[in-house]
Write a protein that holds these residues in place. Structure first.
Motif, short mmCIF file in Angstrom:
data_model
loop_
_atom_site.label_atom_id
_atom_site.label_comp_id
_atom_site.label_asym_id
_atom_site.label_seq_id
_atom_site.Cartn_x
_atom_site.Cartn_y
_atom_site.Cartn_z
N ALA A 132 -0.22 -1.89 0.97
CA ALA A 132 0.17 -3.08 0.21
C ALA A 132 0.64 -4.20 1.14
O ALA A 132 0.32 -5.38 0.92
N SER A 178 1.86 1.63 4.68
CA SER A 178 1.69 0.98 3.39
C SER A 178 0.53 0.01 3.44
O SER A 178 0.54 -0.97 4.21
N LEU A 184 0.21 -5.04 -6.35
CA LEU A 184 -0.08 -4.08 -5.29
C LEU A 184 0.97 -2.97 -5.30
O LEU A 184 2.16 -3.23 -5.03
N SER A 185 0.54 -1.77 -5.58
CA SER A 185 1.45 -0.62 -5.53
C SER A 185 1.72 -0.26 -4.07
O SER A 185 0.85 -0.37 -3.21
N ASP A 186 2.93 0.17 -3.81
CA ASP A 186 3.34 0.52 -2.44
C ASP A 186 2.84 1.93 -2.14
O ASP A 186 3.51 2.93 -2.40
N ARG A 194 -1.07 -7.80 1.39
CA ARG A 194 -0.26 -8.95 1.04
C ARG A 194 -0.39 -10.06 2.06
O ARG A 194 -0.52 -11.25 1.70
#
Length: 399
Positions: A274, A272, A296-298, A278
């Motif tokens: 994201a 991922s 943020l899309s996973d 992050r």
């Protein structure tokens, strides 16, 4: 198939020439023995031996000293023409000498025109000598003239064919040698280009990792020193950030050393992106106290794509920290039909994109281009900046 180079072609013809020289010496010796043993006694016998000796002497000098300033190929062929005419006049072994030395016109004539010229002179001298000796008799027309012309015709055909073969072999050898030189130059160019690409990749990785980390350390250290007396707690937090950044830089340096000589990241893991972004955004917000709005899309993507998106994010945030004087940063990561899209915006001072000369934007463009992606930067003075990175996913690239 083994390539015939110019050097091997020269060696082949040199070996062939040495073999033919050996044959010539044997035939010259046989002709001399034949003149001594079969020719009737008298002055004509010694004249024939003298003419043959002149030919043999010139040929020996030419064979032993090919660059002799006196006896050159043209001189030898001229002596040979005169000797054939004299032997034909004397009626002593001229036909044998003619056939033995027939290849010499092609070996020493250098060009087909010169070879044909000397061969024509030899034919004329032979025919003229025989005509003077025999007159316009049936023997002259029935045996001497016809047999001479047949031998000359066969010699011309064989000589032209041999000259064509030699010319084609020389041309092939030249082309092969030129091809080998071109391949060597191309290989060197590829090696130089590969070395240049590797240096550029290493420079880009250092800029995107170590240099950015050191820049963060410097900014945090200056802020911690300035706030040491007024806000000790904040300074302690900044010192912790300095320690964390230094450790991350050390890990990045070790990874760069471990991946030296590889075209990119050594792993092909998926994960991922994201989560990776992050952590970077949280550290940035903690260090700068700016507002970070993240959507943020996973998404799961390969290691190359994840690293490219991470580097673009780090470079954009570093530019915000150093130049933008912004208060809010927005980050959007989303999957589109055409691939992964990362958008980073700020409300800072902005800049003129065409006047940007930094290494960061150019490095981002090249990194994305390696994955088939593109980078779009939109900004103007006073209106903030928008950075849009698009990377096609594997299925889109294959389609």
């Amino acid at each position: 198939m083994t390539a015939l180079t110019a050097a091997s072609a020269d060696a082949f013809w040199a070996t062939s020439l040495r073999r033919w020289n050996t044959v010539c010496w044997v035939l010259f010796g046989a002709m001399a023995v034949g003149l001594v043993t079969t020719a009737p006694p008298g002055g004509s016998k010694y004249k024939a031996l003298a003419l043959l000796s002149c030919v043999v002497l010139c040929y020996a000098v030419l064979d032993r000293f090919p660059r002799n300033p006196v006896v050159r190929p043209q001189v030898y062929l001229s002596v040979l023409v005169l000797a054939l005419g004299g032997l034909a006049y004397l009626g002593s072994s001229y036909a044998a000498l003619f056939m033995v030395t027939l290849p010499h016109y092609w070996m020493f004539g250098h060009t087909p025109r010169a070879s044909m010229g000397f061969l024509g002179l030899a034919t004329g001298a032979t025919v003229a000598g025989s005509l003077v000796r025999q007159g316009w008799s049936a023997e002259f027309f029935g045996e001497t003239l016809v047999s001479t012309l047949i031998v000359v015709a066969v010699g011309v055909l064989i000589g032209l064919w041999a000259h064509s073969v030699v010319a084609q072999s020389s041309e092939r050898a030249r082309l092969i040698e030129e091809l080998e030189r071109t391949q060597a130059r191309l290989s060197e160019a590829h090696q130089r280009q590969g070395a240049a690409d590797e240096r550029e990749r290493i420079a880009r990785d250092i800029h995107d990792t170590l240099a950015q980390g050191f820049a963060s350390i410097i900014v945090l250290a200056e802020a911690a020193r300035a706030g040491m007396s007024e806000d000790p707690a904040r300074s302690v937090q900044q010192l912790r950030s300095i320690e964390s950044t230094a450790r991350e830089n050390l890990a990045e340096a070790r990874e760069l050393v471990a991946s030296a000589g590889q075209p990119g990241p050594g792993r092909e893991e998926s994960g991922s992106v994201a989560q990776t972004l992050r952590r970077t955004l949280d550290r940035f917000a903690e260090d700068t106290e700016l507002t970070v709005d993240a959507d943020l899309s996973d998404l799961d993507c390969d290691q190359h794509t994840r690293i490219a998106l991470l580097r673009c994010t780090q470079e954009s945030l570093a530019n915000v920290r150093k130049h933008a004087r912004a208060s809010t940063v927005g980050v959007v990561l989303v999957r589109r039909p055409y691939g992964v899209e990362l958008e980073i915006t700020d409300d800072g001072a902005g800049f003129v994109v065409d006047e940007s000369t930094g290494f960061g934007l150019d490095g981002m463009r090249k990194r994305l281009a390696e994955l088939g992606g593109r980078l779009t930067v939109t900004s103007s003075v006073g209106d903030g900046t928008r950075v849009l990175a698009v990377i096609p996913m594997a299925d889109e690239v294959e389609a």
